[in-house]
Scaffold this motif. Structure first.
Motif, PDB file in Angstrom:
ATOM      1  N   GLY A 312       0.657  -1.143   0.031  1.00  0.00           N
ATOM      2  CA  GLY A 312       0.005  -0.144   0.027  1.00  0.00           C
ATOM      3  C   GLY A 312       1.009   1.192  -0.159  1.00  0.00           C
ATOM      4  N   VAL A 313       0.114   2.439   0.099  1.00  0.00           N
ATOM      5  CA  VAL A 313       0.810   3.917   0.010  1.00  0.00           C
ATOM      6  C   VAL A 313       0.327   4.608   1.202  1.00  0.00           C
ATOM      7  CG1 VAL A 313       0.990   3.604  -2.503  1.00  0.00           C
ATOM      8  CG2 VAL A 313      -1.279   4.552  -1.618  1.00  0.00           C
ATOM      9  N   ALA A 314       1.256   5.627   1.291  1.00  0.00           N
ATOM     10  CA  ALA A 314       0.820   6.571   2.391  1.00  0.00           C
ATOM     11  C   ALA A 314       0.908   8.050   1.710  1.00  0.00           C
ATOM     12  CB  ALA A 314       1.426   6.415   3.609  1.00  0.00           C
ATOM     13  N   PRO A 315       0.346   8.864   2.272  1.00  0.00           N
ATOM     14  CA  PRO A 315       0.424  10.387   1.346  1.00  0.00           C
ATOM     15  C   PRO A 315       1.861  10.807   1.634  1.00  0.00           C
ATOM     16  CG  PRO A 315      -1.510  10.428   2.868  1.00  0.00           C
ATOM     17  CD  PRO A 315      -1.019   9.054   3.060  1.00  0.00           C
ATOM     18  N   ASN A 316       2.399  11.442   0.623  1.00  0.00           N
ATOM     19  CA  ASN A 316       3.667  11.646   0.121  1.00  0.00           C
ATOM     20  C   ASN A 316       4.071  13.024   1.004  1.00  0.00           C
ATOM     21  OD1 ASN A 316       6.532  11.729  -0.246  1.00  0.00           O
ATOM     22  ND2 ASN A 316       6.134  11.989  -2.513  1.00  0.00           N
ATOM     23  N   MET A 317       4.176  13.031   2.218  1.00  0.00           N
ATOM     24  CA  MET A 317       4.490  14.155   3.092  1.00  0.00           C
ATOM     25  C   MET A 317       5.899  14.799   2.930  1.00  0.00           C
ATOM     26  SD  MET A 317       1.545  14.967   3.768  1.00  0.00           S
ATOM     27  CE  MET A 317       2.020  16.476   4.787  1.00  0.00           C
ATOM     28  N   GLU A 318       6.260  15.447   1.926  1.00  0.00           N
ATOM     29  CA  GLU A 318       7.784  15.542   1.786  1.00  0.00           C
ATOM     30  C   GLU A 318       8.366  16.380   2.775  1.00  0.00           C
ATOM     31  OE1 GLU A 318       9.807  14.450  -0.384  1.00  0.00           O
ATOM     32  OE2 GLU A 318       8.641  14.137  -2.520  1.00  0.00           O
ATOM     33  N   PRO A 319       9.749  16.431   3.170  1.00  0.00           N
ATOM     34  CA  PRO A 319       9.958  17.275   4.042  1.00  0.00           C
ATOM     35  C   PRO A 319      10.210  18.963   4.002  1.00  0.00           C
ATOM     36  CG  PRO A 319      11.686  15.588   3.393  1.00  0.00           C
ATOM     37  CD  PRO A 319      10.658  15.378   2.348  1.00  0.00           C
ATOM     38  N   ALA A 329      -4.802  15.500   8.166  1.00  0.00           N
ATOM     39  CA  ALA A 329      -5.998  14.604   8.433  1.00  0.00           C
ATOM     40  C   ALA A 329      -5.513  13.489   9.243  1.00  0.00           C
ATOM     41  CB  ALA A 329      -6.736  14.132   6.802  1.00  0.00           C
ATOM     42  N   PRO A 330      -6.503  12.440   9.814  1.00  0.00           N
ATOM     43  CA  PRO A 330      -6.069  11.473  10.667  1.00  0.00           C
ATOM     44  C   PRO A 330      -4.874  10.426   9.677  1.00  0.00           C
ATOM     45  CG  PRO A 330      -8.357  11.837  10.887  1.00  0.00           C
ATOM     46  CD  PRO A 330      -7.985  12.767   9.942  1.00  0.00           C
ATOM     47  N   ASP A 331      -5.211  10.281   8.571  1.00  0.00           N
ATOM     48  CA  ASP A 331      -4.488   9.459   7.680  1.00  0.00           C
ATOM     49  C   ASP A 331      -3.120  10.153   7.360  1.00  0.00           C
ATOM     50  OD1 ASP A 331      -5.010  11.063   5.778  1.00  0.00           O
ATOM     51  OD2 ASP A 331      -5.998   9.576   4.453  1.00  0.00           O
ATOM     52  N   GLY A 332      -2.700  11.366   7.797  1.00  0.00           N
ATOM     53  CA  GLY A 332      -1.499  11.967   7.330  1.00  0.00           C
ATOM     54  C   GLY A 332      -1.368  12.763   6.409  1.00  0.00           C
ATOM     55  N   GLY A 333      -2.554  12.822   5.389  1.00  0.00           N
ATOM     56  CA  GLY A 333      -2.739  13.723   4.275  1.00  0.00           C
ATOM     57  C   GLY A 333      -3.150  15.129   4.361  1.00  0.00           C
ATOM     58  N   LEU A 334      -2.612  15.965   3.722  1.00  0.00           N
ATOM     59  CA  LEU A 334      -3.003  17.427   3.800  1.00  0.00           C
ATOM     60  C   LEU A 334      -4.624  17.610   3.736  1.00  0.00           C
ATOM     61  CD1 LEU A 334      -0.563  18.884   1.322  1.00  0.00           C
ATOM     62  CD2 LEU A 334      -0.357  19.256   3.677  1.00  0.00           C
ATOM     63  N   ARG A 335      -5.016  18.198   4.689  1.00  0.00           N
ATOM     64  CA  ARG A 335      -6.498  18.265   4.794  1.00  0.00           C
ATOM     65  C   ARG A 335      -6.860  19.184   3.933  1.00  0.00           C
ATOM     66  NH1 ARG A 335     -10.179  17.109   9.236  1.00  0.00           N
ATOM     67  NH2 ARG A 335     -12.087  18.103   8.862  1.00  0.00           N
ATOM     68  N   VAL A 336      -8.107  19.086   2.968  1.00  0.00           N
ATOM     69  CA  VAL A 336      -8.508  19.962   2.137  1.00  0.00           C
ATOM     70  C   VAL A 336      -9.915  20.267   2.080  1.00  0.00           C
ATOM     71  CG1 VAL A 336      -6.557  19.574   0.469  1.00  0.00           C
ATOM     72  CG2 VAL A 336      -8.352  18.354   0.273  1.00  0.00           C
ATOM     73  N   ASP A 337     -10.345  21.476   1.577  1.00  0.00           N
ATOM     74  CA  ASP A 337     -11.644  21.592   1.947  1.00  0.00           C
ATOM     75  C   ASP A 337     -12.377  21.468   0.384  1.00  0.00           C
ATOM     76  OD1 ASP A 337     -11.152  23.738   0.227  1.00  0.00           O
ATOM     77  OD2 ASP A 337     -11.504  25.138   1.857  1.00  0.00           O
ATOM     78  N   GLU A 338     -13.637  21.741   0.184  1.00  0.00           N
ATOM     79  CA  GLU A 338     -14.387  21.569  -0.946  1.00  0.00           C
ATOM     80  C   GLU A 338     -13.734  22.194  -2.247  1.00  0.00           C
ATOM     81  OE1 GLU A 338     -15.628  22.462   1.761  1.00  0.00           O
ATOM     82  OE2 GLU A 338     -17.202  20.644   2.508  1.00  0.00           O
ATOM     83  N   ARG A 339     -12.998  23.222  -1.916  1.00  0.00           N
ATOM     84  CA  ARG A 339     -12.230  24.084  -3.055  1.00  0.00           C
ATOM     85  C   ARG A 339     -10.865  23.332  -3.423  1.00  0.00           C
ATOM     86  NH1 ARG A 339     -14.164  28.608  -0.045  1.00  0.00           N
ATOM     87  NH2 ARG A 339     -16.191  29.262  -1.197  1.00  0.00           N
ATOM     88  N   MET A 340     -10.393  22.433  -2.392  1.00  0.00           N
ATOM     89  CA  MET A 340      -9.222  21.496  -2.753  1.00  0.00           C
ATOM     90  C   MET A 340      -7.997  22.735  -1.898  1.00  0.00           C
ATOM     91  SD  MET A 340     -10.148  18.989  -3.995  1.00  0.00           S
ATOM     92  CE  MET A 340      -8.547  17.991  -3.909  1.00  0.00           C
ATOM     93  N   ALA A 341      -8.482  23.648  -1.118  1.00  0.00           N
ATOM     94  CA  ALA A 341      -7.697  24.364  -0.549  1.00  0.00           C
ATOM     95  C   ALA A 341      -7.028  23.679   0.857  1.00  0.00           C
ATOM     96  CB  ALA A 341      -8.403  25.643  -0.152  1.00  0.00           C
ATOM     97  N   THR A 342      -5.956  24.154   1.153  1.00  0.00           N
ATOM     98  CA  THR A 342      -5.252  23.654   2.514  1.00  0.00           C
ATOM     99  C   THR A 342      -5.444  24.786   3.515  1.00  0.00           C
ATOM    100  OG1 THR A 342      -3.133  24.447   2.099  1.00  0.00           O
ATOM    101  CG2 THR A 342      -3.518  22.199   1.202  1.00  0.00           C
ATOM    102  N   GLY A 351      -4.861  15.039  -5.448  1.00  0.00           N
ATOM    103  CA  GLY A 351      -4.348  13.724  -5.837  1.00  0.00           C
ATOM    104  C   GLY A 351      -4.033  12.800  -4.160  1.00  0.00           C
ATOM    105  N   ASP A 352      -3.364  11.957  -4.391  1.00  0.00           N
ATOM    106  CA  ASP A 352      -3.073  10.993  -3.090  1.00  0.00           C
ATOM    107  C   ASP A 352      -2.618  11.726  -1.944  1.00  0.00           C
ATOM    108  OD1 ASP A 352      -3.900   9.025  -4.861  1.00  0.00           O
ATOM    109  OD2 ASP A 352      -1.862   8.157  -4.933  1.00  0.00           O
ATOM    110  N   VAL A 353      -1.949  12.971  -2.225  1.00  0.00           N
ATOM    111  CA  VAL A 353      -0.983  13.798  -1.173  1.00  0.00           C
ATOM    112  C   VAL A 353      -2.215  14.411   0.003  1.00  0.00           C
ATOM    113  CG1 VAL A 353      -0.912  16.037  -2.134  1.00  0.00           C
ATOM    114  CG2 VAL A 353       0.603  15.282  -0.358  1.00  0.00           C
ATOM    115  N   CYS A 354      -3.404  14.618  -0.619  1.00  0.00           N
ATOM    116  CA  CYS A 354      -4.493  15.222   0.206  1.00  0.00           C
ATOM    117  C   CYS A 354      -5.521  14.345   0.735  1.00  0.00           C
ATOM    118  CB  CYS A 354      -5.118  16.504  -0.847  1.00  0.00           C
ATOM    119  SG  CYS A 354      -6.308  15.829  -1.779  1.00  0.00           S
ATOM    120  N   SER A 355      -6.089  14.774   1.763  1.00  0.00           N
ATOM    121  CA  SER A 355      -7.401  13.940   2.253  1.00  0.00           C
ATOM    122  C   SER A 355      -8.505  14.800   2.349  1.00  0.00           C
ATOM    123  CB  SER A 355      -6.808  13.577   3.741  1.00  0.00           C
ATOM    124  OG  SER A 355      -5.805  12.680   3.540  1.00  0.00           O
ATOM    125  N   THR A 356      -9.601  14.412   1.682  1.00  0.00           N
ATOM    126  CA  THR A 356     -10.772  15.029   1.677  1.00  0.00           C
ATOM    127  C   THR A 356     -11.469  14.705   2.861  1.00  0.00           C
ATOM    128  OG1 THR A 356     -11.906  13.507   0.533  1.00  0.00           O
ATOM    129  CG2 THR A 356     -10.933  15.033  -0.862  1.00  0.00           C
TER     130      THR A 356
END
Length: 506
Positions: A312-319, A329-342, A351-356
């Motif tokens: 499996g994979v996990a969000p790519n939280m680059e340094p 988000a709880p899964d470690g991804g960048l939390r985004v709102d309905e506009r994909m804004a952090t 994409g995979d780095v974010c969590s909706t």
């Protein structure tokens, strides 16, 4: 194009050359042709969507092509591709620095850095290989050609495709769940598919029609000596297309040799010289000596030539994301709102780095949330949809237009793929996600070797479905789910094979 100055400024900057990032760039130029856009990617290739086809309201098919990044620059004159990793980001001052030392300022930024594989804990072990990108897939092909037995750890899409495609080599498949493909389907569907591992793969088996993976040769720009070349973006479905996955043993074409170890994971990986008093005696058929041994949590130890990590994979939280105020988000991804804004101003993610973490009701002062029958699963189709939506939201903000509503594709989860030679369609809450045992009713129709159909009902209404085989029911079931029709009067007749349900509800 190469950057001559040490400082550059762009209206839009996109980080990541995968499907989400490239789709974001292409959509930005559709909406804002004169904008200055930079795509920052560590790899010499980018992944593009080709031959897109809308199968139904929510199901889509497309080809994925890995192409030289220069192709995008030729298509979009206002695009600057910066081939380098990102070293740091200062979101408050709207600037980032690349590993080459280039300072890049932006008006709006979209992070599409994808996901990283969850590799087995076997640091620098030459007999452990994680399949992540094109290079690692080719390396796997090379190593497999000399192998008589491999151990595959994982139960996701890559693992499912790998064990079915490998020939001329014994495969021991360690699955931590009680059934294969737990991410995509239930135990009933798994039982339907298992016989495909026990029979010969037919010649000319149908290839997948939803996402094909092709590669064009690129003129690779050498990585600066100050930092090593970064790995490419993750593999997608059909990563094995064009790659011969054959082991060292000469067998008849189509022969499968797969044994599945259920309910276990890899406990330890060691070579013969690392055996100690706590190492169990190796007990396996045929005996002999192997270059590497794998101890499983079920107590078994297996010798093999290669261990493949497909866990499996996990969000790519680059340094470079650290030191900013991003909410995760709880899964470690960048939390985004309905506009994909952090949570950082003018910084978006797709994409995979974010969590909706979208609500199902309309947000105060914002756009409507995703439909209650949609869920994020970090698939290529969702990466494309998110990249498209993020660009639309970024352009609307730049043009001072009203906020963009979520696209209809976020109304219902829909995915088409192919496993073990069978077409697989997943709709809505296909595994009853979020529904309690008393809140769902299942209807199943199964014809061994031909089709498997499962419908999930809640309150008399269809909320999900799993279709395996050429059922031709996806569009009809999609409509039934979206229309919220009460199906209580039909009962078990809904899946009666003697009734043409497509004509019945049209």
């Amino acid at each position: 194009m190469a950057a001559d100055a040490k400082q550059k400024s762009f209206q839009f900057v996109v980080v990541g050359g995968g499907i989400a990032g490239v789709t974001c760039v292409e959509r930005l130029f559709q909406l804002f042709p004169a904008a200055g856009v930079a795509l920052v990617t560590a790899a010499p290739h980018v992944k593009t969507v080709q031959n897109f086809r809308q199968v139904s309201k929510t199901l889509e098919e497309f080809d994925v092509a890995e192409r030289p990044s220069g192709v995008l620059e030729e298509k979009y004159p206002n695009l600057t591709v910066i081939q380098s990793a990102v070293a740091s980001l200062r979101a408050r001052t709207h600037a980032l620095r690349t590993a080459d030392g280039l300072e890049v300022s932006y008006g709006q930024l979209c992070i599409c850095s994808g996901a990283r594989p969850k590799l087995l804990l076997a640091k620098d072990n030459p007999f452990v290989l994680g399949i992540r990108d094109t290079d690692s897939a080719r390396e796997f092909q090379k190593r497999l050609s000399k192998a008589k037995r491999i151990v595959v750890a994982g139960n996701g899409g890559i693992a499912l495709e790998l064990v079915y495609e490998v020939r001329g080599c014994e495969v021991v498949w360690a699955v931590r769940d009680k059934a294969i493909g737990n991410t995509f389907f239930d135990a009933g569907a798994a039982r339907f598919l298992i016989p495909s591992l026990e029979t010969d793969k037919p010649e000319g088996v149908a290839t997948c029609k939803r996402v094909r993976y092709t590669v064009e040769q690129a003129v690779v720009r050498p990585a600066p000596s100050s930092h090593p070349a970064e790995p490419g973006s993750a593999l997608g479905p059909d990563w094995h297309e064009g790659i011969t996955l054959r082991g060292a043993e000469q067998e008849e074409k189509g022969a499968h040799r797969v044994s599945v170890e259920y309910g276990c994971e890899v406990d330890k990986i060691y070579s013969p010289g690392e055996e100690g008093p706590d190492t169990p005696v190796v007990s396996e058929a045929g005996g002999g000596s192997w270059p590497v041994y794998v101890r499983l949590t079920n107590g078994k130890t297996v010798g093999c030539d290669l261990v493949v990590s497909a866990t499996g994979v996990a969000p790519n939280m680059e340094p470079f994301l650290r030191g900013n105020g991003f909410v995760l988000a709880p899964d470690g991804g960048l939390r985004v709102d309905e506009r994909m804004a952090t949570s950082e101003a003018d910084v978006y993610a797709a994409g995979d780095v974010c969590s909706t973490c979208w609500g199902e009701e309309r947000q105060p002062g914002g756009t409507a949330g995703a439909g209650p029958l949609w869920q994020q699963m970090r698939l290529w189709s969702q990466a494309r949809q998110m990249g498209w939506h993020a660009a639309s939201c970024m352009a609307a903000r730049a043009l001072r237009e009203p906020p963009v509503e979520l696209d209809f594709c976020f109304e219902l989860f829909a995915h088409v793929t192919r496993f073990f030679g069978h077409k697989v369609v997943l709709l809505g809450k296909f595994n009853g996600q979020g529904l309690g045992p008393r809140d769902q009713e299942l209807l199943v129709r199964c014809t061994p070797g031909l089709e498997y159909v499962k419908v999930v009902l809640s309150g008399g209404r269809m909320v999900g479905a799993v279709l395996i085989g050429e059922t031709d029911l996806e569009e009809t079931f999609e409509n039934l789910i979206l229309n919220r029709m009460d199906l209580t009067p039909y009962g078990d007749e809904l899946l009666n094979p003697n009734i043409d349900i497509e004509d019945y509800f049209d």
